[in-house]
Structure formats: structure tokens, C-alpha cells
Design an enzyme around this catalytic site. Structure first.
Site, PDB file in Angstrom:
ATOM      1  N   ASN A  15     -36.480 -33.767  10.656  1.00  0.00           N
ATOM      2  CA  ASN A  15     -36.182 -34.919  11.452  1.00  0.00           C
ATOM      3  C   ASN A  15     -36.677 -36.017  11.432  1.00  0.00           C
ATOM      4  O   ASN A  15     -38.340 -35.497  11.165  1.00  0.00           O
ATOM      5  CB  ASN A  15     -36.426 -34.669  12.791  1.00  0.00           C
ATOM      6  CG  ASN A  15     -36.183 -35.743  14.095  1.00  0.00           C
ATOM      7  OD1 ASN A  15     -37.395 -36.204  13.678  1.00  0.00           O
ATOM      8  ND2 ASN A  15     -35.980 -35.816  15.343  1.00  0.00           N
ATOM      9  N   GLY A  17     -38.931 -38.898  12.107  1.00  0.00           N
ATOM     10  CA  GLY A  17     -38.924 -39.029  13.021  1.00  0.00           C
ATOM     11  C   GLY A  17     -40.270 -38.247  13.447  1.00  0.00           C
ATOM     12  O   GLY A  17     -42.194 -38.492  13.905  1.00  0.00           O
ATOM     13  N   LYS A  18     -39.857 -37.471  13.020  1.00  0.00           N
ATOM     14  CA  LYS A  18     -41.465 -35.842  13.800  1.00  0.00           C
ATOM     15  C   LYS A  18     -42.336 -35.774  12.467  1.00  0.00           C
ATOM     16  O   LYS A  18     -43.249 -35.413  12.631  1.00  0.00           O
ATOM     17  CB  LYS A  18     -40.334 -35.200  14.488  1.00  0.00           C
ATOM     18  CG  LYS A  18     -39.715 -34.721  15.791  1.00  0.00           C
ATOM     19  CD  LYS A  18     -39.597 -33.459  16.222  1.00  0.00           C
ATOM     20  CE  LYS A  18     -38.489 -32.626  15.724  1.00  0.00           C
ATOM     21  NZ  LYS A  18     -38.357 -31.321  16.671  1.00  0.00           N
ATOM     22  N   ASP A  74     -40.797 -27.964  18.500  1.00  0.00           N
ATOM     23  CA  ASP A  74     -39.397 -27.896  19.333  1.00  0.00           C
ATOM     24  C   ASP A  74     -39.958 -29.683  21.145  1.00  0.00           C
ATOM     25  O   ASP A  74     -40.539 -28.708  21.044  1.00  0.00           O
ATOM     26  CB  ASP A  74     -38.910 -27.060  20.102  1.00  0.00           C
ATOM     27  CG  ASP A  74     -36.587 -27.126  20.214  1.00  0.00           C
ATOM     28  OD1 ASP A  74     -36.186 -27.645  18.868  1.00  0.00           O
ATOM     29  OD2 ASP A  74     -37.053 -26.649  21.400  1.00  0.00           O
ATOM     30  N   PHE A 160     -39.280 -43.423  18.255  1.00  0.00           N
ATOM     31  CA  PHE A 160     -38.194 -42.766  17.666  1.00  0.00           C
ATOM     32  C   PHE A 160     -37.178 -42.312  18.618  1.00  0.00           C
ATOM     33  O   PHE A 160     -37.414 -41.957  19.956  1.00  0.00           O
ATOM     34  CB  PHE A 160     -37.816 -41.590  16.536  1.00  0.00           C
ATOM     35  CG  PHE A 160     -38.098 -40.590  16.833  1.00  0.00           C
ATOM     36  CD1 PHE A 160     -40.041 -40.139  16.667  1.00  0.00           C
ATOM     37  CD2 PHE A 160     -38.030 -39.381  17.254  1.00  0.00           C
ATOM     38  CE1 PHE A 160     -40.636 -39.251  17.614  1.00  0.00           C
ATOM     39  CE2 PHE A 160     -38.713 -38.006  17.686  1.00  0.00           C
ATOM     40  CZ  PHE A 160     -40.484 -38.522  17.929  1.00  0.00           C
TER      41      PHE A 160
END
Ligand code: IMP
Length: 211
Positions: A15, A17-18, A74, A160
Site C-alpha cells: 500500500n 500510502g502506508k 495492519d 489516504f
């Protein structure tokens, strides 16, 4: 005190954004980062029943294949009046309905169907679970949350995911209206960070990156 993280670490996320946020959080500690995508690592199925279990699944897979310490997150948005949904299924909801604007629309529709108009009926929190796994099997996990409300309409284009729909307690702006520095809010004086990810990271840094 956890095991100290030094040298290189794989950030076990696909991901973007992460990945950006994790790089920003790790930058001050001089830990070199490589992403799972750069190393072409597979994305294991997230079959856990908790945020921590899913973070461990991702970090274990990356640490085993890359033979480097791996760092995974997560996370999700839990809406109290919706039985803490979408929760573990936050990413899936957005995929299923065609994007985050639509997913925020679905959450809003479900809140309105339940007559949740007042802010205290629209309580929500973001959760972040972080896992650090070393190739020899050593594991460290951290979990944190940030509480706030779901706003309608969503506001802001920074950040995001569900950021525009979430206003943290004590602020009159959403995460979507905050700079990265403000959203993380990692204070130099060691007081509490703001975002769920930054709070979990603060605990990780204390245990594995300092001293
Ligand atoms: P996962 O952790 O990859 O399973 O995905 C978690 C989901 O929650 C993603 O769809 C994210 O967009 C959303 N989410 C997690 N953290 C944040 C955040 O800080 N802001 C906005 N959305 C987030």
C-alpha cells in the site's frame, strides 16, 4: 525492552500510502528501508482474526522470504455504531465498492439508516497493529488507536484511505485536512503522538529503536 532493530528492514506492505508513512516514521532512526514491492515479495492472504494476527502474517512472510527483519502494519477504521465495521475489512470494503469515496459513502449510508446523526452516535477509531519479525523467528508486536468521529461530508484531500471522513477528538479538522506532520503528531518532547500508526510506532521505537 524489545530486541533492537538495526541495519536494513523490509516494509511488508504493497500500500503506497502506508509505505510512505512508515518510511517517514522510520527516517529519523537511520534504519534503511526496502519495500515488499521493490523486493517483489508476494502478498500473503490476510486470514487473521485480529489486526495483530494480520500484521504478523505479513511480517513473517516477508522476513522468511527476504531473510531480513520485516516490519508490517495492519490497520482499519472501526465505527462503533456499525459493530466496529469495516474494521479488519476496511481495505476490502473500498475494493468492493470501487474506491474510498464510495466506501465513505457506504459508511455514511449505514450510519443514516441507523439514525446516527449526532456526533456521539458517530464515534469511530482507527487501529494500527505493528509487527516486527526477524528471520530467526523473534517477534515484537504493538497496537494503538486514535478515537474520533465520522464527519459528513468527508473533508480534505491529504493523507489516504478514510482520512477525509475521520476527525480525531480535540481537533476541528479531519486527517484529510492535516499535513503528514500534524497527522502523526510525533512530538519532540516525548508526549503522545496523534495518529494510530504514529502511536503504535512510538511504542515500537521505545522498545526497539532507542537506547
Ligand atoms: P490493511 O491494513 O492493508 O488491511 O488496510 C487497512 C485499511 O484501512 C486500508 O484500506 C486503509 O486505507 C485504511 N486505513 C488504515 N490506516 C488509515 C489511515 O491512517 N488513514 C486512512 N485510512 C486508513
Amino acid at each position: 525492552m524489545g530486541r533492537r532493530l538495526e541495519g536494513r528492514v523490509v516494509i511488508a506492505t504493497h500500500n503506497a500510502g502506508k509505505l510512505r508513512e512508515m518510511r517517514e516514521l522510520l527516517a529519523p532512526y537511520g534504519v534503511a528501508c526496502q519495500s515488499a514491492a521493490e523486493l517483489d515479495l508476494p502478498e500473503p492472504p490476510e486470514t487473521g482474526e485480529t489486526f495483530i494476527e494480520n500484521a504478523l502474517i505479513k511480517a513473517r512472510s516477508a522476513a522468511t522470504i527476504a531473510r531480513l527483519p520485516a516490519f508490517a502494519d495492519d490497520s482499519g477504521l472501526c465505527v462503533s455504531s456499525l459493530n466496529n465495521e469495516p474494521g479488519l475489512h476496511s481495505a476490502r470494503l473500498a475494493r468492493d465498492v470501487g474506491g474510498f469515496p464510495q466506501a465513505m459513502g457506504v459508511i455514511e449510508q449505514r450510519l443514516q439508516e441507523r439514525g446516527c446523526i449526532a456526533p456521539d452516535q458517530r464515534r469511530a477509531h482507527f487501529v494500527s497493529a505493528l509487527a516486527l519479525v526477524w528471520p530467526d523467528g523473534h517477534e515484537e508486536t504493538f497496537e494503538a488507536r486514535v478515537d474520533g468521529v465520522i464527519v459528513n461530508p468527508p473533508r480534505g484531500s491529504a493523507g489516504f484511505g478514510y482520512d477525509p471522513a475521520f476527525e480525531p477528538d480535540g481537533y476541528d479538522r479531519t486527517f484529510g485536512e492535516m499535513s503528514a506532520e500534524e497527522k502523526h503528531g510525533i512530538p519532540a518532547d516525548g508526549s503522545r503522538a496523534l495518529s494510530h500508526r504514529a502511536r503504535a510506532f512510538q511504542a515500537l521505537a521505545k522498545a526497539c529503536l532507542r537506547g
